[in-house]
Design an enzyme around this catalytic site. Sequence first.
Site, PDB file in Angstrom:
ATOM      1  N   SER A  23     -14.677  -1.046  -5.273  1.00 32.79           N
ATOM      2  CA  SER A  23     -14.496  -1.428  -3.620  1.00 32.79           C
ATOM      3  C   SER A  23     -14.652  -0.131  -2.840  1.00 32.79           C
ATOM      4  O   SER A  23     -13.888   0.686  -2.911  1.00 32.79           O
ATOM      5  CB  SER A  23     -13.010  -2.358  -3.692  1.00 32.79           C
ATOM      6  OG  SER A  23     -12.760  -2.261  -2.108  1.00 32.79           O
TER       7      SER A  23
ATOM      8  N   ASP B 180       0.187  -2.014  -4.441  1.00 36.69           N
ATOM      9  CA  ASP B 180      -0.534  -1.745  -3.425  1.00 36.69           C
ATOM     10  C   ASP B 180      -1.917  -1.144  -4.038  1.00 36.69           C
ATOM     11  O   ASP B 180      -2.559  -0.333  -3.156  1.00 36.69           O
ATOM     12  CB  ASP B 180       0.002  -0.595  -2.627  1.00 36.69           C
ATOM     13  CG  ASP B 180       1.301  -1.176  -2.344  1.00 36.69           C
ATOM     14  OD1 ASP B 180       1.661  -2.132  -1.732  1.00 36.69           O
ATOM     15  OD2 ASP B 180       2.339  -0.178  -2.200  1.00 36.69           O
TER      16      ASP B 180
ATOM     17  N   ASP C 243     -13.969   4.873  -1.083  1.00 41.37           N
ATOM     18  CA  ASP C 243     -14.582   5.695   0.205  1.00 41.37           C
ATOM     19  C   ASP C 243     -13.574   6.664   0.669  1.00 41.37           C
ATOM     20  O   ASP C 243     -14.132   7.590   1.339  1.00 41.37           O
ATOM     21  CB  ASP C 243     -14.878   4.580   1.157  1.00 41.37           C
ATOM     22  CG  ASP C 243     -13.587   3.807   1.400  1.00 41.37           C
ATOM     23  OD1 ASP C 243     -12.914   3.351   0.242  1.00 41.37           O
ATOM     24  OD2 ASP C 243     -13.081   3.487   2.661  1.00 41.37           O
TER      25      ASP C 243
ATOM     26  N   LYS D  50      -5.107  -5.425  -4.792  1.00 39.81           N
ATOM     27  CA  LYS D  50      -5.034  -6.758  -5.298  1.00 39.81           C
ATOM     28  C   LYS D  50      -5.512  -7.823  -4.495  1.00 39.81           C
ATOM     29  O   LYS D  50      -6.260  -8.909  -5.048  1.00 39.81           O
ATOM     30  CB  LYS D  50      -3.733  -7.031  -6.087  1.00 39.81           C
ATOM     31  CG  LYS D  50      -3.475  -6.300  -6.917  1.00 39.81           C
ATOM     32  CD  LYS D  50      -2.085  -6.609  -8.080  1.00 39.81           C
ATOM     33  CE  LYS D  50      -0.670  -6.598  -6.884  1.00 39.81           C
ATOM     34  NZ  LYS D  50      -0.582  -5.085  -6.435  1.00 39.81           N
TER      35      LYS D  50
ATOM     36  N   ARG E 143       6.576   1.758   5.413  1.00 39.38           N
ATOM     37  CA  ARG E 143       7.021   3.161   5.079  1.00 39.38           C
ATOM     38  C   ARG E 143       5.608   3.701   4.572  1.00 39.38           C
ATOM     39  O   ARG E 143       4.800   3.145   3.898  1.00 39.38           O
ATOM     40  CB  ARG E 143       8.056   3.093   3.712  1.00 39.38           C
ATOM     41  CG  ARG E 143       9.227   2.379   4.247  1.00 39.38           C
ATOM     42  CD  ARG E 143       9.956   2.480   2.864  1.00 39.38           C
ATOM     43  NE  ARG E 143       9.621   1.523   1.836  1.00 39.38           N
ATOM     44  CZ  ARG E 143      10.100   1.225   0.687  1.00 39.38           C
ATOM     45  NH1 ARG E 143      10.964   2.012   0.204  1.00 39.38           N
ATOM     46  NH2 ARG E 143       9.818   0.223  -0.014  1.00 39.38           N
TER      47      ARG E 143
ATOM     48  N   GLN F  58       2.979  -6.145  -6.936  1.00 36.85           N
ATOM     49  CA  GLN F  58       3.420  -5.174  -7.432  1.00 36.85           C
ATOM     50  C   GLN F  58       2.449  -4.649  -8.517  1.00 36.85           C
ATOM     51  O   GLN F  58       1.242  -4.995  -8.450  1.00 36.85           O
ATOM     52  CB  GLN F  58       5.219  -5.021  -7.884  1.00 36.85           C
ATOM     53  CG  GLN F  58       6.043  -5.339  -6.740  1.00 36.85           C
ATOM     54  CD  GLN F  58       6.107  -6.976  -6.183  1.00 36.85           C
ATOM     55  OE1 GLN F  58       6.214  -7.722  -7.588  1.00 36.85           O
ATOM     56  NE2 GLN F  58       6.110  -7.258  -5.211  1.00 36.85           N
TER      57      GLN F  58
ATOM     58  N   HIS G 190       0.461  -8.926   2.610  1.00 32.47           N
ATOM     59  CA  HIS G 190      -1.179  -8.851   2.795  1.00 32.47           C
ATOM     60  C   HIS G 190      -1.553  -9.374   3.967  1.00 32.47           C
ATOM     61  O   HIS G 190      -1.002 -10.320   4.338  1.00 32.47           O
ATOM     62  CB  HIS G 190      -1.580  -9.864   1.535  1.00 32.47           C
ATOM     63  CG  HIS G 190      -3.019  -9.589   1.477  1.00 32.47           C
ATOM     64  ND1 HIS G 190      -3.951  -8.341   1.510  1.00 32.47           N
ATOM     65  CD2 HIS G 190      -4.319 -10.571   1.616  1.00 32.47           C
ATOM     66  CE1 HIS G 190      -4.916  -8.521   1.330  1.00 32.47           C
ATOM     67  NE2 HIS G 190      -5.153 -10.019   1.439  1.00 32.47           N
TER      68      HIS G 190
HETATM   69  P1  IMP Z   1      12.117  -4.394  -4.661  1.00 30.22           P
HETATM   70  O1  IMP Z   1      11.014  -5.176  -5.518  1.00 30.22           O
HETATM   71  O2  IMP Z   1      12.174  -4.799  -3.241  1.00 30.22           O
HETATM   72  O3  IMP Z   1      13.446  -4.575  -5.235  1.00 30.22           O
HETATM   73  O4  IMP Z   1      11.660  -2.855  -4.414  1.00 30.22           O
HETATM   74  C1  IMP Z   1      11.712  -2.190  -5.778  1.00 30.22           C
HETATM   75  C2  IMP Z   1      10.727  -1.103  -5.927  1.00 30.22           C
HETATM   76  O5  IMP Z   1       9.485  -1.862  -5.733  1.00 30.22           O
HETATM   77  C3  IMP Z   1      10.774  -0.116  -4.766  1.00 30.22           C
HETATM   78  O6  IMP Z   1      10.439   1.094  -5.107  1.00 30.22           O
HETATM   79  C4  IMP Z   1       9.549  -0.751  -3.728  1.00 30.22           C
HETATM   80  O7  IMP Z   1       9.044   0.312  -2.962  1.00 30.22           O
HETATM   81  C5  IMP Z   1       8.634  -1.165  -4.956  1.00 30.22           C
HETATM   82  N1  IMP Z   1       7.956  -2.289  -4.423  1.00 30.22           N
HETATM   83  C6  IMP Z   1       8.064  -3.681  -4.294  1.00 30.22           C
HETATM   84  N2  IMP Z   1       7.228  -4.439  -3.933  1.00 30.22           N
HETATM   85  C7  IMP Z   1       6.145  -3.484  -3.832  1.00 30.22           C
HETATM   86  C8  IMP Z   1       5.026  -3.916  -3.377  1.00 30.22           C
HETATM   87  O8  IMP Z   1       4.411  -4.915  -2.969  1.00 30.22           O
HETATM   88  N3  IMP Z   1       4.058  -2.698  -3.469  1.00 30.22           N
HETATM   89  C9  IMP Z   1       4.430  -1.521  -3.866  1.00 30.22           C
HETATM   90  N4  IMP Z   1       5.632  -1.252  -4.147  1.00 30.22           N
HETATM   91  C10 IMP Z   1       6.565  -2.258  -4.065  1.00 30.22           C
END
Ligand code: IMP
Length: 444
Positions: free
Chosen positions: A414, A9, A326, A12, A296, A217, A37
């Site tokens: 940014s 997050d 910002d 990207k 969440r 991720q 996104h």
């Molecule tokens: P999973 O990828 O759904 O198995 O989640 C595993 C961990 O990665 C959890 O803590 C999720 O909150 C985190 N996670 C998975 N995808 C993202 C993302 O795109 N952004 C931020 N955290 C992520």
Amino acid sequence: MIIGAQFGDEGKGKITDYLSAAANWVVRFQGGPNAGHTLVVDGRRIVLHQVPSSILRERCAAVSGPGMVISPTDMVEEIRQLGEAGILRGSLHISERAHLILPWHRMEDAWEEEMRGGQPTGTTMRGIGPTYRDRVGRWGLRMADLSRPRLLKEKLERLYATKTHIEKKGRTLASVGDVADELTAASEVLAPYIRPTEPLLWKALDRGENILLEGAQGTFLDIDFGSYPFTTSSHTVLAGAFSGSGIPPHTPEEVIGITKSYTTRVGNGPFPTELTDEIGERIREKGGEKGSTTGRARRCGWLDLVMLRYSSRINSLSSFAVTKVDVLGGEESVKVCVGYKGKDGAAIEDYPPTLAEDMALVEPIYEVRPGWPEFTQQLKEKIREEGWQAIPAELGSYLAFVSQETGTPVRLVSFGPDREDTVLLPPALPHGGRPLSEWKGGSA
Ligand code: IMP
């Protein structure tokens, strides 16, 4: 190459969008619908999870690569939304090697989180972990299987036999027939997009075209190098970009690590600089820090240079793009974590503890830096017009500090959600353009 340098997050999507103007191809190389996104096109809100957002650019092809795990039904939905909005502009290519997320995987994801008792990972419940597990266990089904209905059914039957233990826990699995029907329906829509994608990219490389690899991720969610077991199940670091795309590991021209000017995390796991006070709340509010896939609330904290140093090294970062500067605007002072005190009192500078249990016990050592002014509309316009010279001195000092402490120049900044809210810093002036001696405050 775009890599998340923190817990995901980092922004990207926005930087990919900015850089894809000069790209011929954008390739997603890992993950699946756990990423998200949101795009607003002509007032219409579209959420993309598995299609690279470069699909909006006419001359840029989008590839959902071999290292991904893809939910076929969700993919159909994304294609439908894009089609309806008339913005399936660029061409879309889905790797025939990408693995399929099936309804059984989602069920397993939920069940396994329960099995972990008081220590759930906090997954996105999209079936990511179980699908990757079936991939390495060699039970998985891939996009290529969709074109062979009879073989597909046989493979589904074999896979189903490995899942029936869940039924003993009072859950009812979808039948093989139902899953096969769902896949057949999805296949009708997806078939024109599924193909071998590596040769497309090899030919593009031969022609000297620009390929942008877009990670999902972040580094600290990498299955090996992240805060295991509070990670995702794929390789989010640079090495994963090669195995997940089929592009040979030449040294890429540029590897940009994306970091926020602070840190956020969704899901569970250690987070040394987490703020549980009103400053954390203010950052969450102002930064709109809510997960784009699950909604969440994101946990918020100060920037962590131990993480960024590790990230820079493991990803061979050529530069950082710092997003959301910002959001911290208007704070009187900001803190930056420059090291940890480990559980035995030892100083940790660039290698976070391997065990999550030890990482949870480190004490961050902070340096306090002067805050920078609020990003008013006027300031934004000034930066848009004048470029990096108009960046407030205190922010320049902050970015210089990050560059200095990580040995990695900050090249992009940014300062808002819009495409124009992005400013490039000149390579010769990685510290924001002013001599370091002129920065105010701190040790810079
Ligand atoms: P999973 O990828 O759904 O198995 O989640 C595993 C961990 O990665 C959890 O803590 C999720 O909150 C985190 N996670 C998975 N995808 C993202 C993302 O795109 N952004 C931020 N955290 C992520």
